[in-house]
Scaffold this active site. Structure first.
Site, PDB file in Angstrom:
ATOM      1  N   ASN A  13       0.862  -1.188   0.000  1.00  0.00           N
ATOM      2  CA  ASN A  13       0.000   0.000   0.000  1.00  0.00           C
ATOM      3  C   ASN A  13       0.898   1.237   0.000  1.00  0.00           C
ATOM      4  OD1 ASN A  13      -1.810   2.050   0.552  1.00  0.00           O
ATOM      5  ND2 ASN A  13      -2.263   1.376   2.653  1.00  0.00           N
ATOM      6  N   LYS A  41       0.070   4.285  -0.268  1.00  0.00           N
ATOM      7  CA  LYS A  41      -0.566   5.488   0.309  1.00  0.00           C
ATOM      8  C   LYS A  41      -0.344   6.668  -0.643  1.00  0.00           C
ATOM      9  CE  LYS A  41      -0.072   3.351   4.778  1.00  0.00           C
ATOM     10  NZ  LYS A  41       0.016   3.457   6.224  1.00  0.00           N
ATOM     11  N   HIS A  45      -9.495   1.207   5.043  1.00  0.00           N
ATOM     12  CA  HIS A  45      -8.212   1.393   5.751  1.00  0.00           C
ATOM     13  C   HIS A  45      -8.443   2.377   6.903  1.00  0.00           C
ATOM     14  CE1 HIS A  45      -4.109   2.609   6.632  1.00  0.00           C
ATOM     15  NE2 HIS A  45      -3.712   1.520   5.996  1.00  0.00           N
ATOM     16  N   GLU A  67      -6.793   4.770   7.902  1.00  0.00           N
ATOM     17  CA  GLU A  67      -6.542   6.178   7.548  1.00  0.00           C
ATOM     18  C   GLU A  67      -7.753   6.790   6.851  1.00  0.00           C
ATOM     19  OE1 GLU A  67      -2.779   5.653   5.547  1.00  0.00           O
ATOM     20  OE2 GLU A  67      -1.836   5.147   7.458  1.00  0.00           O
ATOM     21  N   GLU A 112      -5.195  -4.929  10.887  1.00  0.00           N
ATOM     22  CA  GLU A 112      -4.214  -3.859  11.052  1.00  0.00           C
ATOM     23  C   GLU A 112      -4.512  -3.078  12.329  1.00  0.00           C
ATOM     24  OE1 GLU A 112      -2.136  -2.657   7.160  1.00  0.00           O
ATOM     25  OE2 GLU A 112      -3.902  -1.399   7.393  1.00  0.00           O
ATOM     26  N   GLY A 119       2.613   2.376  10.741  1.00  0.00           N
ATOM     27  CA  GLY A 119       3.605   3.444  10.601  1.00  0.00           C
ATOM     28  C   GLY A 119       4.344   3.747  11.890  1.00  0.00           C
ATOM     29  N   SER A 177       3.683  -1.969  10.406  1.00  0.00           N
ATOM     30  CA  SER A 177       5.131  -2.006  10.648  1.00  0.00           C
ATOM     31  C   SER A 177       5.782  -3.324  10.235  1.00  0.00           C
ATOM     32  CB  SER A 177       5.438  -1.685  12.122  1.00  0.00           C
ATOM     33  OG  SER A 177       4.981  -0.387  12.452  1.00  0.00           O
TER      34      SER A 177
HETATM   35  P1  PGA Z   1       3.011   0.406   7.617  1.00  0.00           P
HETATM   36  O1  PGA Z   1       1.508   0.618   7.051  1.00  0.00           O
HETATM   37  O2  PGA Z   1       3.518  -0.881   7.021  1.00  0.00           O
HETATM   38  O3  PGA Z   1       3.766   1.611   7.123  1.00  0.00           O
HETATM   39  O4  PGA Z   1       2.897   0.326   9.085  1.00  0.00           O
HETATM   40  C1  PGA Z   1       0.628  -0.458   6.893  1.00  0.00           C
HETATM   41  C2  PGA Z   1      -0.689   0.016   6.352  1.00  0.00           C
HETATM   42  O5  PGA Z   1      -1.153   1.097   6.714  1.00  0.00           O
HETATM   43  O6  PGA Z   1      -1.312  -0.684   5.530  1.00  0.00           O
END
Ligand code: PGA
Length: 275
Positions: A22, A24, A112, A114, A184, A190, A230
């Site tokens: 992903n 983003k 997601h 976010e 998640e 992140g 992460s």
């Molecule tokens: P990350 O994000 O691997 O940077 O923690 C995962 C995600 O949001 O799908």
């Protein structure tokens, strides 16, 4: 390394593992071109066996990536990060499911955290978006996960059950056999601090149990569950070694070809199919 058999906890329904990147809101279409070329060279040299790889660039990159993936027959599925539930209409700034499917998109991330937390995507909109994606023969990657507060309050399982149930409610289970669910935990995204493999594994097993009661065991055993938050090349294998975790949703570590290819390779090795 802990190899795994790639079969479900019941031992009856083999699932095809999937690692998804992903991006983003990163990489314009020129950067996408370079990254996908590099990734294609790296992945093309490996034997991925049954492992599936999807990448989810921003909307503005999709056509570029589609041409590259199709033109060079790369072992990569095209994915999107989001879409509107409706097919067309007065929705300024939005992109619809049929627009994505016409571009060769096969996976769409739905709900997601976010989107849920930063753009007010409600559980109801998650459900209609999921339906829109399925209606156009694409596969949703449904994201669920608790916040740090919910975990501290001991509300992880009710939160996961609610998110899953509200997303698939009233859907014909047969249409969900291809579904991918990404666990998640919001606090791990992140953060550079992933969930422990025990917590991720417990959540995946719990999600499959909930799916069994919602959709029946046949469909629940075919749904693939990813862990996300992460993930990097060092910890990737630990997660997919768990029997109910069938893949990974990778954010930051998918932004560079080398790091992402290392993750893919280590997952393929876990399934005994890397060269
Ligand atoms: P990350 O994000 O691997 O940077 O923690 C995962 C995600 O949001 O799908």
């Amino acid at each position: 390394m802990t190899p795994r058999s790639g079969v479900s906890s019941s031992g009856e329904h083999p699932r095809r593992p999937i690692v998804s990147g992903n991006w983003k809101m990163n990489h314009d279409h020129m950067a996408a071109l370079h990254l996908v070329r590099d990734l294609g060279l790296r992945l093309g040299a490996k034997s991925l066996g049954k492992l599936e790889v999807s990448i989810h660039p921003p909307f503005s990159d999709l056509r570029t990536v589609q041409l590259l993936v199709e033109g060079d027959s790369l072992p990569i599925a095209l994915g999107a990060q989001h879409c509107n539930p409706e097919d067309s209409g007065a929705f300024t700034g939005e992109v619809s499911p049929p627009m994505l499917s016409r571009l060769g998109v096969s996976y769409v991330i739905v709900g997601h955290s976010e989107r849920r937390l930063g753009f007010g995507m409600s559980d109801e909109v998650v459900a209609t978006t999921l339906r829109g994606v399925v209606r156009h023969q694409m596969v949703p990657i449904l994201c669920v996960g608790e916040t740090a507060e919910e975990r501290q309050a001991g509300r992880t399982e009710p939160r996961l059950a609610f998110q899953l149930e509200s997303a698939v409610a009233k859907m014909d289970p047969e249409r969900l056999a291809n579904l991918v669910v990404a666990y998640e935990p919001v606090w791990a995204i992140g953060a550079g601090r992933p969930a422990s493999t025990v917590d991720a594994s417990d959540a995946a097993t719990f999600l499959r149990k909930v799916m069994t009661s919602l959709l029946g065991s046949e469909v629940a055993d075919s749904v693939r569950i990813q862990y996300g938050g992460s993930v990097n090349a060092e910890n990737a294998q630990d997660f997919v070694a768990e029997p109910d975790i069938d893949g990974l949703l990778v954010g930051g570590a998918s932004l560079q070809a080398e790091g992402f290819a290392d993750i893919v390779e280590s997952v393929a090795a876990c399934y005994g199919s890397s060269s």
